[in-house]
Write a protein that holds these residues in place. Structure first.
Motif, short mmCIF file in Angstrom:
data_model
loop_
_atom_site.label_atom_id
_atom_site.label_comp_id
_atom_site.label_asym_id
_atom_site.label_seq_id
_atom_site.Cartn_x
_atom_site.Cartn_y
_atom_site.Cartn_z
N VAL A 201 -87.21 -30.45 -22.98
CA VAL A 201 -86.06 -30.91 -22.24
C VAL A 201 -86.32 -30.91 -20.74
CG1 VAL A 201 -84.53 -29.01 -21.59
CG2 VAL A 201 -83.71 -30.83 -23.13
N GLY A 202 -87.58 -30.60 -20.41
CA GLY A 202 -87.96 -30.68 -19.01
C GLY A 202 -87.62 -29.43 -18.23
N GLU A 203 -88.21 -29.37 -17.06
CA GLU A 203 -87.95 -28.24 -16.17
C GLU A 203 -86.52 -28.35 -15.66
OE1 GLU A 203 -89.80 -24.94 -15.00
OE2 GLU A 203 -91.21 -26.60 -15.26
N ASN A 204 -85.87 -27.22 -15.59
CA ASN A 204 -84.55 -27.19 -14.97
C ASN A 204 -83.57 -28.19 -15.56
OD1 ASN A 204 -83.51 -25.47 -13.14
ND2 ASN A 204 -84.91 -26.10 -11.51
N ALA A 205 -83.50 -28.15 -16.87
CA ALA A 205 -82.67 -29.13 -17.57
C ALA A 205 -81.21 -29.04 -17.15
CB ALA A 205 -82.79 -28.92 -19.07
N ALA A 206 -80.74 -27.82 -16.98
CA ALA A 206 -79.34 -27.65 -16.65
C ALA A 206 -78.99 -28.35 -15.33
CB ALA A 206 -78.99 -26.16 -16.58
N GLU A 207 -79.82 -28.10 -14.33
CA GLU A 207 -79.58 -28.73 -13.03
C GLU A 207 -79.53 -30.25 -13.16
OE1 GLU A 207 -78.97 -27.70 -9.91
OE2 GLU A 207 -78.76 -25.64 -10.66
N ALA A 208 -80.52 -30.79 -13.85
CA ALA A 208 -80.60 -32.24 -14.00
C ALA A 208 -79.39 -32.78 -14.75
CB ALA A 208 -81.89 -32.62 -14.73
N ALA A 209 -78.98 -32.05 -15.77
CA ALA A 209 -77.84 -32.50 -16.56
C ALA A 209 -76.58 -32.52 -15.71
CB ALA A 209 -77.65 -31.59 -17.77
N LEU A 210 -76.43 -31.48 -14.89
CA LEU A 210 -75.26 -31.43 -14.03
C LEU A 210 -75.26 -32.59 -13.03
CD1 LEU A 210 -75.05 -27.58 -13.45
CD2 LEU A 210 -73.46 -29.01 -14.73
N ARG A 211 -76.46 -32.89 -12.51
CA ARG A 211 -76.55 -34.02 -11.57
C ARG A 211 -76.11 -35.31 -12.24
NH1 ARG A 211 -80.69 -31.86 -9.02
NH2 ARG A 211 -82.15 -32.52 -10.62
N THR A 212 -76.56 -35.49 -13.47
CA THR A 212 -76.18 -36.71 -14.20
C THR A 212 -74.67 -36.83 -14.32
OG1 THR A 212 -78.21 -36.59 -15.51
CG2 THR A 212 -76.43 -37.95 -16.38
N LEU A 213 -74.05 -35.74 -14.68
CA LEU A 213 -72.60 -35.78 -14.82
C LEU A 213 -71.94 -36.08 -13.47
CD1 LEU A 213 -70.22 -35.27 -16.78
CD2 LEU A 213 -70.06 -33.00 -15.77
N LEU A 214 -72.47 -35.44 -12.45
CA LEU A 214 -71.89 -35.61 -11.12
C LEU A 214 -71.95 -37.09 -10.70
CD1 LEU A 214 -70.74 -33.38 -9.31
CD2 LEU A 214 -72.78 -33.60 -7.89
N GLU A 215 -73.03 -37.73 -11.08
CA GLU A 215 -73.14 -39.15 -10.73
C GLU A 215 -72.07 -39.97 -11.43
OE1 GLU A 215 -77.16 -40.47 -11.30
OE2 GLU A 215 -77.96 -38.84 -10.05
N GLY A 216 -71.66 -39.51 -12.60
CA GLY A 216 -70.59 -40.22 -13.29
C GLY A 216 -69.24 -39.95 -12.66
N LEU A 217 -69.14 -38.83 -11.98
CA LEU A 217 -67.85 -38.47 -11.37
C LEU A 217 -67.68 -39.08 -9.99
CD1 LEU A 217 -67.62 -34.66 -12.23
CD2 LEU A 217 -66.12 -36.47 -13.06
#
Lengths: 203, 203
Positions: free
Chosen positions: A185-201
């Motif tokens: 799931v890659g390095e720092n998956a949580a951070e990346a996932a949060l960024r993705t969501l943020l871009e949707g917001l």
DNA sequence: AAAACATAGTTGACAGTGTAAACATATGGC
DNA sequence: GCCATATGTTTACACTGTCAACTATGTTTT
């Protein structure tokens, strides 16, 4: 002779309820899950095995209380995490997310217990859910002010809150269960996932 | 005399292992959690209370097997759900998400068990996680093809997959626990949340 | 086919659990 | 000082997971 060495504990413990809760919290930290037994708690509190029943009708009542305490702690953590950024909803959101996930990673059993309506906790589920819901309040505030300031898209905040909550809840649990492996799931998956969501917001 | 009415079950059950699993799955459907007892399973299978131990070393081994079965079913559901949309990664993603959440809502105890490394399931956790991970494979494929077709942003798919998985995992559990209440989170919170995430993924 | 072995059942026992009832002791309000 | 009440203790029960010893059946080897 011998009774000189013995500390004469009084018949009444004095603060058993608190002791029980603290012991239980300790055992929650020590091992996975909440299979600890009431009798073991009583043993550690140096009290008879039935004594806890004077303070909790049954084990699930104790578990429910622990869950409530967990929600209070979590909300406090969240509020502390956003305090330093009073003017940036975006920073608040990511700071709160991090704090949320960290709470779960630091208290995995406790966190899981908080969301386990099954596995023994059934009573006052309504009440419990209300307290859980108040955690959501922190999130709603951030989003509302974010919309006003123009940081987030102007859509129903409740839906946005659901998206955020689901995201951090999911990340927290996946992390607790050791499913966010670098290889998968890659390095720092949580951070990346949060960024993705943020871009949707963000708009 | 009386033995004429009695159906003489053979000494060996013949298919006990399967029966145990099916009974356990049934009990998983019937009530919340997995507090069902091995002895009750044995009773329903009309077999002595120790018979299950000839097929599973202990209760947690049975639970682990149930979890594996769950992951297989979930992956099958996901694959079926995306089949009708071979050319639209976006439709695939939202169809798979819906199927995922529905699986959890339909089999709440089973779904929770699948992710409960604690609460009794500890053995072959590695193996179990591998099978869990293969569910992730479905997601990765969708995202990869979506990037190629130009439907999704060209970012590390693993991170995108983590975001998606966390989102549906979180939504599923919140829904199971009855925390996606209309009053708090709006009508159709799951749909809205998924849309939000999708907006973060699309370019 | 007989003998030997492996597999899948049974029975009985054990320690440990949650919980209830009956009993005991301390404490605070009259 | 006295009694009701809150908080402990003891004893008991039904039940659980699990183990060991035993038994019936199926399979393989001779």
């Amino acid at each position: 002779m011998s009774e000189m060495n013995e500390i004469k504990r009084p018949y009444h413990h004095g603060d058993l309820k608190r002791t029980i809760i603290e012991t239980a919290l300790q055992m929650l930290r020590e091992s996975e899950g909440w299979q600890f037994t009431l009798r073991e708690i009583a043993r550690r509190a140096e009290v008879s095995h039935a004594a806890p029943y004077k303070h909790f009708p049954d084990k699930s009542a104790l578990l429910a209380e622990l869950a409530l305490i967990g929600f209070d702690q979590l909300r406090a953590d969240l509020e502390n995490s956003i305090a330093p950024f009073p003017d940036s909803p975006i920073k608040q959101l990511s700071s709160a997310s991090r704090a949320y996930i960290q709470f779960g990673e630091t208290n995995p059993s406790h966190y899981k217990l908080m969301f386990s309506s099954d596995a023994g906790v059934k009573p006052n589920q309504v009440h419990l859910n209300e307290r859980a819901m108040s955690t959501l309040g922190v999130l709603l505030d951030i989003l509302r002010r974010g919309q006003i300031v123009g940081a987030f898209k102007k859509k129903p905040v409740e839906a946005q809150a659901a998206a955020c909550w689901a995201q951090v809840h999911g990340l927290t649990l996946l992390s607790i269960d050791g499913l966010l492996l670098k290889e998968k799931v890659g390095e720092n998956a949580a951070e990346a996932a949060l960024r993705t969501l943020l871009e949707g917001l963000q708009q």
